[in-house]
Design an enzyme around this catalytic site. Structure first.
Site, PDB file in Angstrom:
ATOM      1  N   ASP A  72       9.292   3.485  -7.185  1.00 11.17           N
ATOM      2  CA  ASP A  72       8.059   2.838  -7.614  1.00 11.17           C
ATOM      3  C   ASP A  72       6.938   3.024  -6.597  1.00 11.17           C
ATOM      4  O   ASP A  72       7.150   3.539  -5.496  1.00 11.17           O
ATOM      5  CB  ASP A  72       8.298   1.336  -7.839  1.00 11.17           C
ATOM      6  CG  ASP A  72       9.228   0.727  -6.783  1.00 11.17           C
ATOM      7  OD1 ASP A  72       9.161   1.154  -5.614  1.00 11.17           O
ATOM      8  OD2 ASP A  72      10.012  -0.156  -7.123  1.00 11.17           O
ATOM      9  N   ASP A 154      14.899 -12.352  -8.165  1.00  9.15           N
ATOM     10  CA  ASP A 154      15.036 -12.625  -9.597  1.00  9.15           C
ATOM     11  C   ASP A 154      15.834 -11.540 -10.314  1.00  9.15           C
ATOM     12  O   ASP A 154      15.849 -11.471 -11.543  1.00  9.15           O
ATOM     13  CB  ASP A 154      13.665 -12.788 -10.257  1.00  9.15           C
ATOM     14  CG  ASP A 154      12.776 -11.560 -10.095  1.00  9.15           C
ATOM     15  OD1 ASP A 154      13.243 -10.545  -9.541  1.00  9.15           O
ATOM     16  OD2 ASP A 154      11.604 -11.624 -10.529  1.00  9.15           O
TER      17      ASP A 154
END
Length: 358
Positions: A72, A154
């Site tokens: 990314d 998360d």
């Protein structure tokens, strides 16, 4: 899916580095047939990259015929920005090894023609073209042999935040509030300086790799690990997609197992012992004991608390066996003692994490 549990961050990084070294050497890459890797950024892989550099410096590993694709990049950060993932990868790995620059691929958060002043639809068109080209380049080299990843608290892998499609491809992604808060420490603690958008490979892109290895370190990612290992596949915990991959490995430290059931930890540790005995490879007895090693130098290298918890369990059990009490009461006493120690250790880890983030 394999779960490799190592005592601490340093040994987790060492195991992962040795596995990568083993895979590259077995593959014996050439110019015409390179070994293709997917690579992560962030604090978790820093120890891994340090050990890969050491292998290269010792003449044990060459990256000359290795092709890399990073996971990314932030939208809007130039390549030379201190917090860009281009800068991160060249600082922590690429400039220290013999990889050919033409073999390095990182998503461009400021592709040609991009400007923050452009209308939103034009910016999106330019960024979507960058993502499509990235997928084309991966396909052109024949796909990825080994994709190495990390996760957020998360459970997101790359920037595939909760709610991401499990068949998604490389695309533009808005960052979750929790991710922005977690990353503000890299931007001087100023939340407003953290980019709100990123380009990321999709879950489907990662799943297409012939093999995937995910690194998970620290108590703050323990819930995500338990969701991945002990519960079903969910787009709210995108790392859980690894359950569906035919050849996936999760490498973690003891602190990351704090939310796993004892039975789960015992099962996977026993399974790894059997695997190592059968194949005679990737031994886990590779580093000096914690008592002889120097204190960890990187933020993620806090020593494990799990041995102390297990010792507490055993000592309490032995002590209560000498007292004439009922079996249910004995088991309840053991459980409560272990609960209290775990609670104490969680507080210590939380304080240590808070100090690191300041």
């Amino acid at each position: 899916m394999r779960l490799i549990i190592r005592p601490d961050y340093d040994e987790m990084s060492d195991w992962a580095a040795r596995y990568i070294k083993k895979r590259i050497l077995e593959f014996a890459p050439t110019e015409e047939r390179p070994f293709v890797m997917g690579l992560p950024t962030g604090s978790t892989p820093e120890g891994l990259y340090q050990k890969l550099r050491e292998f290269h410096e010792a003449g044990e590993l060459s990256f000359k015929h290795v092709v890399t694709f990073n996971m990314d990049e932030y939208v809007g950060l130039s390549h030379d920005h201190d917090q860009s993932y281009h800068k991160f990868m060249w600082t922590h790995l690429f400039r220290h090894i013999d990889i050919q620059p033409k073999n390095v691929h990182i998503l461009n958060g400021t592709p040609e023609g991009f400007s923050p002043q452009l209308p939103l639809d034009q910016r999106i068109t330019i960024l979507e073209a960058e993502c499509a080209e990235y997928e084309r380049m991966i396909a052109e080299v024949g796909g990825i042999d080994l994709f190495v990843g990390g996760i957020g608290p998360d459970g997101h892998i790359a920037f595939n935040e909760p709610g991401s499609s499990l068949v998604s491809r490389t695309r533009i992604k808005s960052l979750a509030k929790e991710t922005i808060i977690a990353n503000k420490r890299f931007f001087g603690g100023d939340e407003t300086q953290v980019p709100t958008m990123a380009l990321t490979v999709g879950v489907g892109t990662v799943m297409d790799a012939r093999e995937v290895m995910v690194l998970i370190s620290g108590q703050n990612k323990a819930i995500a690990l338990s969701k991945c290992i002990e519960e079903g596949v969910s787009h709210m915990w995108t790392v859980s997609a690894m359950q569906m991959h035919p050849k996936s490995i999760i490498v973690c430290d003891e602190d990351a197992t704090m939310e796993l059931r004892v039975k789960t930890v015992t099962y996977f540790k026993g399974l790894e012992d059997v695997h190592n005995n059968m194949l005679g490879e990737m031994t886990v007895l590779n580093l000096p004991s914690a008592s002889t090693r120097s204190p960890p130098s990187s933020p993620g290298q806090a020593p494990s608390q799990m041995k102390e918890i297990r010792d507490m369990h055993n000592n309490t059990s032995q002590m209560l066996s000498l007292i004439h009490i009922s079996e249910p009461t004995r088991l309840l006493s053991i459980s409560y003692a272990v609960f209290c120690l775990k609670k104490k250790k969680r507080k210590e880890i939380k304080k240590r994490t808070e100090r690191r983030q300041k």
